[in-house]
Structures are given as structure tokens and as C-alpha cells.
Design a protein around this motif. Sequence first.
Motif, PDB file in Angstrom:
ATOM      1  N   LEU A 152      -7.107   0.439   6.954  1.00 47.17           N
ATOM      2  CA  LEU A 152      -6.034  -0.543   6.990  1.00 47.17           C
ATOM      3  C   LEU A 152      -4.750   0.091   6.466  1.00 47.17           C
ATOM      4  N   LEU A 153      -3.629  -0.289   7.047  1.00 43.69           N
ATOM      5  CA  LEU A 153      -2.327   0.190   6.599  1.00 43.69           C
ATOM      6  C   LEU A 153      -1.834  -0.675   5.450  1.00 43.69           C
ATOM      7  N   LEU A 154      -1.467  -0.035   4.341  1.00 45.38           N
ATOM      8  CA  LEU A 154      -0.852  -0.758   3.224  1.00 45.38           C
ATOM      9  C   LEU A 154       0.608  -1.015   3.597  1.00 45.38           C
ATOM     10  N   ALA A 155       0.884  -2.230   4.054  1.00 46.86           N
ATOM     11  CA  ALA A 155       2.228  -2.562   4.520  1.00 46.86           C
ATOM     12  C   ALA A 155       3.177  -2.865   3.374  1.00 46.86           C
ATOM     13  N   ARG A 156       2.666  -3.547   2.332  1.00 51.01           N
ATOM     14  CA  ARG A 156       3.478  -3.870   1.153  1.00 51.01           C
ATOM     15  C   ARG A 156       2.594  -3.750  -0.075  1.00 51.01           C
ATOM     16  N   HIS A 160       2.335  -4.382  -4.310  1.00 51.07           N
ATOM     17  CA  HIS A 160       2.908  -5.078  -5.465  1.00 51.07           C
ATOM     18  C   HIS A 160       1.825  -5.229  -6.520  1.00 51.07           C
ATOM     19  N   LYS A 161       2.241  -5.296  -7.793  1.00 52.11           N
ATOM     20  CA  LYS A 161       1.268  -5.381  -8.886  1.00 52.11           C
ATOM     21  C   LYS A 161       0.438  -6.668  -8.827  1.00 52.11           C
ATOM     22  N   LYS A 162       0.968  -7.714  -8.173  1.00 56.04           N
ATOM     23  CA  LYS A 162       0.222  -8.960  -8.073  1.00 56.04           C
ATOM     24  C   LYS A 162      -0.722  -8.980  -6.876  1.00 56.04           C
ATOM     25  N   MET A 163      -0.263  -8.383  -5.759  1.00 55.25           N
ATOM     26  CA  MET A 163      -1.073  -8.464  -4.551  1.00 55.25           C
ATOM     27  C   MET A 163      -0.554  -7.490  -3.498  1.00 55.25           C
ATOM     28  N   ASN A 164      -1.477  -6.827  -2.791  1.00 58.07           N
ATOM     29  CA  ASN A 164      -1.126  -5.939  -1.694  1.00 58.07           C
ATOM     30  C   ASN A 164      -1.267  -6.662  -0.357  1.00 58.07           C
ATOM     31  N   TYR A 165      -0.488  -6.197   0.591  1.00 59.44           N
ATOM     32  CA  TYR A 165      -0.432  -6.799   1.929  1.00 59.44           C
ATOM     33  C   TYR A 165      -0.777  -5.701   2.941  1.00 59.44           C
ATOM     34  N   TYR A 166      -1.799  -5.950   3.782  1.00 58.87           N
ATOM     35  CA  TYR A 166      -2.279  -4.945   4.731  1.00 58.87           C
ATOM     36  C   TYR A 166      -2.196  -5.457   6.161  1.00 58.87           C
ATOM     37  N   THR A 167      -2.162  -4.512   7.083  1.00 54.23           N
ATOM     38  CA  THR A 167      -2.295  -4.829   8.499  1.00 54.23           C
ATOM     39  C   THR A 167      -3.215  -3.794   9.138  1.00 54.23           C
ATOM     40  N   ALA A 168      -3.899  -4.192  10.205  1.00 55.43           N
ATOM     41  CA  ALA A 168      -4.881  -3.283  10.817  1.00 55.43           C
ATOM     42  C   ALA A 168      -5.107  -3.638  12.277  1.00 55.43           C
ATOM     43  N   GLY A 169      -5.538  -2.631  13.038  1.00 58.37           N
ATOM     44  CA  GLY A 169      -5.858  -2.821  14.447  1.00 58.37           C
ATOM     45  C   GLY A 169      -6.830  -1.754  14.890  1.00 58.37           C
ATOM     46  N   GLN A 170      -6.927  -1.543  16.198  1.00 57.41           N
ATOM     47  CA  GLN A 170      -7.869  -0.560  16.731  1.00 57.41           C
ATOM     48  C   GLN A 170      -7.326   0.862  16.673  1.00 57.41           C
ATOM     49  N   ARG A 171      -6.072   1.034  17.082  1.00 58.61           N
ATOM     50  CA  ARG A 171      -5.509   2.382  17.219  1.00 58.61           C
ATOM     51  C   ARG A 171      -4.206   2.516  16.443  1.00 58.61           C
ATOM     52  N   TYR A 172      -4.031   3.695  15.807  1.00 58.06           N
ATOM     53  CA  TYR A 172      -2.835   3.980  15.022  1.00 58.06           C
ATOM     54  C   TYR A 172      -2.157   5.246  15.541  1.00 58.06           C
ATOM     55  N   ARG A 173      -0.824   5.257  15.488  1.00 60.96           N
ATOM     56  CA  ARG A 173      -0.076   6.470  15.806  1.00 60.96           C
ATOM     57  C   ARG A 173       1.277   6.388  15.116  1.00 60.96           C
ATOM     58  N   ILE A 174       1.909   7.535  14.980  1.00 60.99           N
ATOM     59  CA  ILE A 174       3.265   7.609  14.446  1.00 60.99           C
ATOM     60  C   ILE A 174       4.157   8.107  15.576  1.00 60.99           C
TER      61      ILE A 174
END
Length: 215
Positions: free
Chosen positions: A108-112, A114-128
Motif C-alpha cells: 500500500l502507498l502511504l499517501a499521508r 500523521h502521528k494520529k493516523m496514516n492514510y493509504y491508497t492501493a490498487g493492482q499496479r503501480y508505476r512512477i
Amino acid sequence: MKNRLLILSLFIASFMFGQSYYKADILFANGSTQSGYAKLPNGNQKKVSFKSTEDDQPTNLKSDDLFQILFTLEDGHQYVLERNVIKMQLSRKNGELYTNITKKKGWLLLARGHKKMNYYTAGQRYRIDNDGNFKITSSGQVGFTGIGYYFRRPNEDVVTYITAQMSGIQVSHEKSFRNAASTYLSDNTSLAKRIDEGEFKSKQLDEVYELYISN
């Protein structure tokens, strides 16, 4: 002419191969660390191709032996991938909520962060892409694939699914979002109540996240 085209093709192939490895700092599940160069894994990829130096022969690291990879691009862009299982708050036909935890881990990508809570997003394929932007895609039967969004507090061992950007119309999609978000964020009673009463749509998850970490 053919030789020139062949040389050009080899150059392009070599360039593309070279760019597929990025500077990487790896945190293993056992707490040890290692730095080098790694390929960007896809969401469900079981192994990560890694090299200690740019000139080394690549080796495969088992994804489940890893916890986090920090990728640093030449222009300074940084992206963090975390390997984790996913918890889902689901509802039965009678409205009763129950918890399901996946047996397999995913990247999963760590999108945001923070000390209180992290926000992630994920899918099948990743690229830059060429501009250094992280791209997530999913494909398959319409309505059954999407890009997922997740939360995790620092003291939690799993990430919790909140909602998804789906490729088709989903029955009770917003209701599922309200159930998942209000249940997970129940420690902020006022925010959870606003979510449960339908003040926020799933596409407003960024706003929900900001409200939670700001209190």
C-alpha cells in the motif's frame, strides 16, 4: 539505417531498464534495514527485485519479509510503500457489522502520514511516470475493481479499509463507506455522527481525514 535503429532500440531499452530501479531504503519485518536500489512492486507482488548497488546483479526479496520501502527519486521525490494485511468492517444483510481480516498481505502507498493516523491508497499496479508522479491502476470486470483507501493508527498492526474509487456503479457503496468510516473513527464521536448521518460522501475522504487529525 537498420544498425542505427537497432542501436537506438537498445539504448531506449537500456534506459528504461535502468530507470526501473530506484534508490530504496528497506525496513524488514524483523526490524533490520538495508539500502540499495529496488524495483517498484505491484500491489500483490510476492517478491521485490533488489540490488545493493546499481552495478550489482539483482536478487529477489520476499515481500512478506519486508514491512516498508522508502523510494527516493533523482529529483528528490519520495514514496513509501508498506506491506500489510487489511481489515474490513462489513455489514450483513440484516445490517449487523462484522470484521474480516485478509490472510494475504499487500503493498500500500502511504499517501499521508500523521502521528494520529496514516492514510493509504492501493490498487493492482503501480508505476512512477516521467514527471515523478506515483500512479495506481486497477483493471478487470467493471464494478469489481478499484483503488482502495485505508487508515491505520500508529499502534495498530493492520490497515483498515474505508472506501474505494470503483470502476462501476456499486449498490450501497455510500452506506458501506458510512459504516466503515464511522465505526473506525468512533473515538471522535462528533465526526463519526456526522459521517453516519450522511454529511460526507466517500469522495470527501480527504476532508474527513483532515478533520480527524486536526482534533
